[in-house]
Enzyme design. Structure first.
Site, PDB file in Angstrom:
ATOM      1  N   ASP A  92     133.005-122.674 -76.264  1.00 28.71           N
ATOM      2  CA  ASP A  92     132.353-123.973 -76.125  1.00 28.71           C
ATOM      3  C   ASP A  92     132.575-124.758 -77.410  1.00 28.71           C
ATOM      4  O   ASP A  92     133.092-124.232 -78.387  1.00 28.71           O
ATOM      5  CB  ASP A  92     130.873-123.823 -75.794  1.00 28.71           C
ATOM      6  CG  ASP A  92     130.079-123.135 -76.898  1.00 28.71           C
ATOM      7  OD1 ASP A  92     130.606-123.005 -78.010  1.00 28.71           O
ATOM      8  OD2 ASP A  92     128.939-122.736 -76.644  1.00 28.71           O
ATOM      9  N   ASP A 265     128.517-119.257 -66.978  1.00 28.47           N
ATOM     10  CA  ASP A 265     128.235-118.393 -68.128  1.00 28.47           C
ATOM     11  C   ASP A 265     126.763-118.471 -68.454  1.00 28.47           C
ATOM     12  O   ASP A 265     126.102-119.464 -68.134  1.00 28.47           O
ATOM     13  CB  ASP A 265     129.040-118.829 -69.359  1.00 28.47           C
ATOM     14  CG  ASP A 265     128.365-119.988 -70.074  1.00 28.47           C
ATOM     15  OD1 ASP A 265     127.664-119.759 -71.077  1.00 28.47           O
ATOM     16  OD2 ASP A 265     128.502-121.145 -69.612  1.00 28.47           O
ATOM     17  N   CYS A 303     124.555 -99.626 -57.704  1.00 29.29           N
ATOM     18  CA  CYS A 303     125.406-100.056 -58.816  1.00 29.29           C
ATOM     19  C   CYS A 303     126.329 -98.914 -59.248  1.00 29.29           C
ATOM     20  O   CYS A 303     125.935 -97.745 -59.262  1.00 29.29           O
ATOM     21  CB  CYS A 303     124.546-100.504 -59.992  1.00 29.29           C
ATOM     22  SG  CYS A 303     125.497-101.116 -61.410  1.00 29.29           S
ATOM     23  N   CYS A 305     127.875 -98.865 -62.342  1.00 26.98           N
ATOM     24  CA  CYS A 305     128.095 -98.911 -63.787  1.00 26.98           C
ATOM     25  C   CYS A 305     127.777 -97.559 -64.440  1.00 26.98           C
ATOM     26  O   CYS A 305     127.159 -96.679 -63.840  1.00 26.98           O
ATOM     27  CB  CYS A 305     127.259-100.022 -64.433  1.00 26.98           C
ATOM     28  SG  CYS A 305     125.513 -99.608 -64.677  1.00 26.98           S
ATOM     29  N   CYS A 308     124.035 -96.546 -64.474  1.00 25.83           N
ATOM     30  CA  CYS A 308     123.465 -96.133 -63.187  1.00 25.83           C
ATOM     31  C   CYS A 308     124.047 -94.816 -62.680  1.00 25.83           C
ATOM     32  O   CYS A 308     123.381 -94.092 -61.933  1.00 25.83           O
ATOM     33  CB  CYS A 308     123.681 -97.228 -62.151  1.00 25.83           C
ATOM     34  SG  CYS A 308     122.670 -98.706 -62.459  1.00 25.83           S
ATOM     35  N   HIS A 334     124.522-102.572 -67.610  1.00 34.33           N
ATOM     36  CA  HIS A 334     124.111-102.667 -66.207  1.00 34.33           C
ATOM     37  C   HIS A 334     123.970-104.118 -65.743  1.00 34.33           C
ATOM     38  O   HIS A 334     124.491-104.497 -64.685  1.00 34.33           O
ATOM     39  CB  HIS A 334     122.790-101.943 -65.951  1.00 34.33           C
ATOM     40  CG  HIS A 334     122.218-102.302 -64.616  1.00 34.33           C
ATOM     41  ND1 HIS A 334     122.744-101.816 -63.436  1.00 34.33           N
ATOM     42  CD2 HIS A 334     121.234-103.168 -64.276  1.00 34.33           C
ATOM     43  CE1 HIS A 334     122.086-102.357 -62.424  1.00 34.33           C
ATOM     44  NE2 HIS A 334     121.165-103.173 -62.906  1.00 34.33           N
TER      45      HIS A 334
END
Length: 369
Positions: A92, A265, A303, A305, A308, A334
């Protein structure tokens, strides 16, 4: 070098499936971009980001200008080499952070004079300086320096910011010096539909690789944000990516996609993770609460990930209560994977023309009204 492929438009909504090509690879849209404010996504390594299938990340121009300095990053070989991230990066312009300084900054036509939040030293950033910094950082996508007014604000203040944003964009275009970086313009206008249209006319008059919608998700009610999207997105080119800045809650992501937005974002997923809150397929879970002391299930059984598939809510709650750094690492991994997987599922639903049904089912399970 920069090309947006519009692959499909959902026949039952304004949702789009696309792909944007950059010098450091392509990313699929709609996309959520993890925020690495200071050239790092808090508590998450680049290897973790690759594992959770992040495609593009965001870094912050203001913070990197203040520390360690854009010239040092340039000397290190640019952001990609400095932070060891080989995929696309967006920076940005620093405008939002500068304007958030309140009494610590003074706005003039030339730019903004402000005092550092670190040591109180005086600095100046205008369109030309913003381009100098972003060119040195070397991200694939860079944002124009704009004026973002707060919510609420007067119509007159919003109108002045719209005009100044357009003038500053012209100066950014003139100062932008690298063809391997795509400069995006930003549409402002706060919550005034006619100012959004006026800003879009000025910003879109510049032939740029992409365009963003700024000045939303800054405190206005969500229905008002959606109304502004409905007034603004249809004005934006069909063949360019559309970026809604600063939005990251699951409901806003879905509502934005349904209105034709491609890129998002937000610091939300990692910020709430560090406070012990995780997003799951059944809604938010405040895993630090006592209710999870003997809960030996994963954060989210749906999930995939690392957190998890290896650990339980009870263990992660223990880490939180013991102030262990690993707690923030696991909850951050996560939450980011949850949003990235949500966007994967959204892209599939667009491809299969069933996004409205997907939204209804997701909202029901997550607990949205």
């Amino acid at each position: 070098m920069f090309e947006f492929e519009l692959i499909k438009v959902c026949s039952r909504s304004g949702a789009r499936l696309g792909r944007f090509h950059t010098p450091h690879g392509s990313f699929e849209t709609p996309i959520f971009m993890p925020v690495g404010t200071q050239a790092t996504v808090k508590a998450v390594t680049p290897r973790d980001l690759t594992e959770i299938k992040a495609q593009i990340i965001l870094a912050n121009t203001y913070h990197l200008y203040m520390r360690p300095g854009h010239e040092l990053v340039r000397e290190a070989g640019g952001l990609h080499r400095f932070m060891d991230w080989n995929g696309p990066i967006l920076t940005d312009s620093g405008g939002f952070q500068v304007f958030s300084l309140g009494e610590l900054r003074t706005i003039k036509e030339e730019g903004v004079t402000f005092r550092s939040h670190l040591d109180g030293s005086s600095h100046f950033i205008g369109p030309e300086k913003a381009m100098e910094i972003e060119n040195a950082l070397g991200a694939d996508i860079i944002m124009a320096f704009d004026e973002c007014v707060p919510y609420p604000c007067s119509y007159e203040d919003a109108a002045r910011a719209v005009d100044r944003t357009t003038r500053w964009l012209k100066r950014c275009v003139s100062a932008h010096a690298r063809q391997d970086q795509a400069l995006f313009g930003i549409i402002q206008g706060n919550v005034f539909a006619d100012l959004r249209r006026k800003s879009a006319e000025g910003v879109l008059s510049m032939e740029l690789p992409g365009y963003a919608i700024g000045g939303l998700s800054v405190g206005e009610p969500k229905p008002q944000m959606y109304e502004m999207l409905e007034n603004t997105v249809p004005l934006m080119p069909r063949n360019k990516p559309r970026y809604l800045m600063g939005v990251g809650s699951p409901d806003c992501l879905l509502e934005g996609v349904l209105r034709g937005v491609d890129m998002f974002d937000c610091v939300l997923p990692t910020r709430i993770a560090r406070n012990g809150t995780v997003m799951t397929s059944q809604g938010k879970v405040v895993v630090r609460n006592a209710a999870y002391e003997r809960d030996f299930s994963p954060l989210d059984p749906e999930c995939d990930c690392y957190a998890c598939t290896h650990f339980t809510r009870a263990y992660i709650r223990h880490l939180i209560k013991a102030n262990e750094i690993l707690a923030s690492i696991l909850t951050s991994i996560h939450n980011l994977r949850f949003l990235l997987k949500l966007m994967e599922n959204i892209r599939t639903a667009i491809y299969e023309d069933r996004l409205p049904e997907f939204k209804e089912e997701f909202f029901r399970k997550y607990g949205y009204e």
